[in-house]
Structure formats: C-alpha cells, structure tokens
Scaffold this motif. Structure first.
Motif, short mmCIF file in Angstrom:
data_model
loop_
_atom_site.label_atom_id
_atom_site.label_comp_id
_atom_site.label_asym_id
_atom_site.label_seq_id
_atom_site.Cartn_x
_atom_site.Cartn_y
_atom_site.Cartn_z
N ARG A 76 0.71 -1.12 -0.03
CA ARG A 76 -0.09 -0.13 -0.12
C ARG A 76 0.87 1.16 0.06
N ILE A 77 1.80 1.32 0.86
CA ILE A 77 2.74 2.39 0.86
C ILE A 77 3.55 2.65 -0.39
N LEU A 78 3.95 1.31 -1.02
CA LEU A 78 4.67 1.46 -2.49
C LEU A 78 3.80 1.93 -3.36
N GLY A 79 2.35 1.79 -3.31
CA GLY A 79 1.20 2.11 -4.21
C GLY A 79 1.15 3.60 -4.32
N THR A 80 1.36 4.26 -3.10
CA THR A 80 1.36 5.66 -3.14
C THR A 80 2.43 6.43 -3.68
N LYS A 81 3.74 5.62 -3.45
CA LYS A 81 5.00 6.28 -3.96
C LYS A 81 5.06 6.22 -5.47
N VAL A 82 4.63 4.87 -6.05
CA VAL A 82 4.67 4.76 -7.62
C VAL A 82 3.53 4.74 -8.49
N GLY A 83 2.57 5.03 -7.44
CA GLY A 83 1.17 5.01 -8.47
C GLY A 83 1.03 5.90 -9.60
N LYS A 84 1.87 6.83 -9.64
CA LYS A 84 1.64 7.90 -11.03
C LYS A 84 2.54 7.19 -12.22
N GLN A 85 3.47 6.27 -11.64
CA GLN A 85 4.44 5.68 -12.59
C GLN A 85 4.03 4.25 -13.30
N LEU A 86 3.40 3.37 -12.55
CA LEU A 86 2.97 2.26 -12.85
C LEU A 86 1.40 2.02 -12.91
N ARG A 87 0.80 1.25 -13.78
CA ARG A 87 -0.55 1.08 -13.95
C ARG A 87 -1.07 0.30 -12.64
N VAL A 88 -0.22 -0.76 -12.44
CA VAL A 88 -0.55 -1.75 -11.42
C VAL A 88 0.69 -1.99 -10.60
N VAL A 89 0.33 -1.98 -9.18
CA VAL A 89 1.66 -2.18 -8.14
C VAL A 89 1.71 -3.80 -7.99
N PRO A 90 2.73 -4.28 -8.39
CA PRO A 90 3.09 -5.76 -8.55
C PRO A 90 2.87 -6.31 -6.95
N GLU A 91 2.47 -7.73 -7.05
CA GLU A 91 2.49 -8.59 -5.96
C GLU A 91 3.76 -8.57 -5.41
N LEU A 92 4.26 -8.51 -4.16
CA LEU A 92 5.47 -8.57 -3.63
C LEU A 92 5.84 -9.85 -2.83
N ALA A 93 6.94 -10.58 -3.30
CA ALA A 93 7.26 -11.89 -2.49
C ALA A 93 8.43 -11.68 -1.94
N PHE A 94 8.93 -11.72 -0.77
CA PHE A 94 10.11 -11.65 0.03
C PHE A 94 10.98 -12.85 0.04
N TYR A 95 12.12 -12.47 -0.10
CA TYR A 95 13.23 -13.66 0.14
C TYR A 95 14.44 -13.02 0.66
N ILE A 96 15.08 -13.93 1.53
CA ILE A 96 16.31 -13.77 2.11
C ILE A 96 17.48 -13.57 1.22
N ASP A 97 18.49 -12.64 0.89
CA ASP A 97 19.60 -12.69 0.16
C ASP A 97 20.81 -13.02 1.04
N ASP A 98 21.21 -14.19 1.08
CA ASP A 98 22.26 -14.79 2.00
C ASP A 98 23.47 -14.69 1.23
#
Length: 111
Positions: A76-98
C-alpha cells in the motif's frame, strides 16, 4: 533475458522499497537494518521477487516473517509512491539474500 521495461521497473521498486524499509523500519521491524539487494520482476510486471539483506543476520528468519506479515501494508505504501508511474503495483514476494553470509563463510574458510 530481462527487457528494458522490466529493468526500469525493478530499479524503481528497489529504490522505493529501500526508502520504505528505511523510514518504516523502526516502527514495523524493531530497529533491524533491512536493505533491498535485488528486485526481479516477472515479464507481465505482476509479481516482484524482492531479496532482502537483514542485519543482524542471526534473527533474519524471524524478521522475514514479520516482513511477510506486513506485505499488504508495504504494498500500500509502495502504491502511494509509484502510483503515477505504474499502472498496477505488483504483488510482492520477499526472500532472504544470503550472499553476504556466503562470502563471509568463504573468507573464514580461506583464512
């Protein structure tokens, strides 16, 4: 092979997610330092795989679970930041970078 559009969107998401984790990190994650190392986006721009580096790394699994529980809020926070640049805010999947832990392990073995 990543298209130009995919690489631009992934850089945008990496920058904005880094700012979100920097600003909201104290409130949501208990002061853990979380940095976004890589964002890989699907060809249809519908799913973003976000790789996180978490410090201290001994509690990284617990912190990742907290991040995954707050995925809707982060999106939701990301959508407020990139809402004017992207049509759809993508689903987010988080992983650990080890990769940093792996490099540290190799250094310890070599010395």
């Amino acid at each position: 092979m990543e298209t130009t559009r995919q690489s631009k969107v992934s850089r945008l998401l990496q920058k904005d997610l880094g700012l979100i984790f920097q600003q909201e990190g104290r409130n949501l994650f208990g002061g853990k330092m979380i940095s976004v190392t890589t964002v890989r986006i699907s060809p249809d721009l519908g799913l973003a795989k976000v790789y996180l580096s978490i410090f201290p790394s001994d509690k990284s699994e617990e912190t990742l679970e907290v991040v995954r529980m707050n995925t809707k809020n982060i999106r939701r926070i990301l959508g407020t930041k990139v809402g004017k640049q992207l049509r759809v805010v993508p689903e987010l999947a988080f992983y650990i970078d080890d990769s940093l832990d792996y490099i540290e392990n190799i250094d310890n073995l070599l010395s």
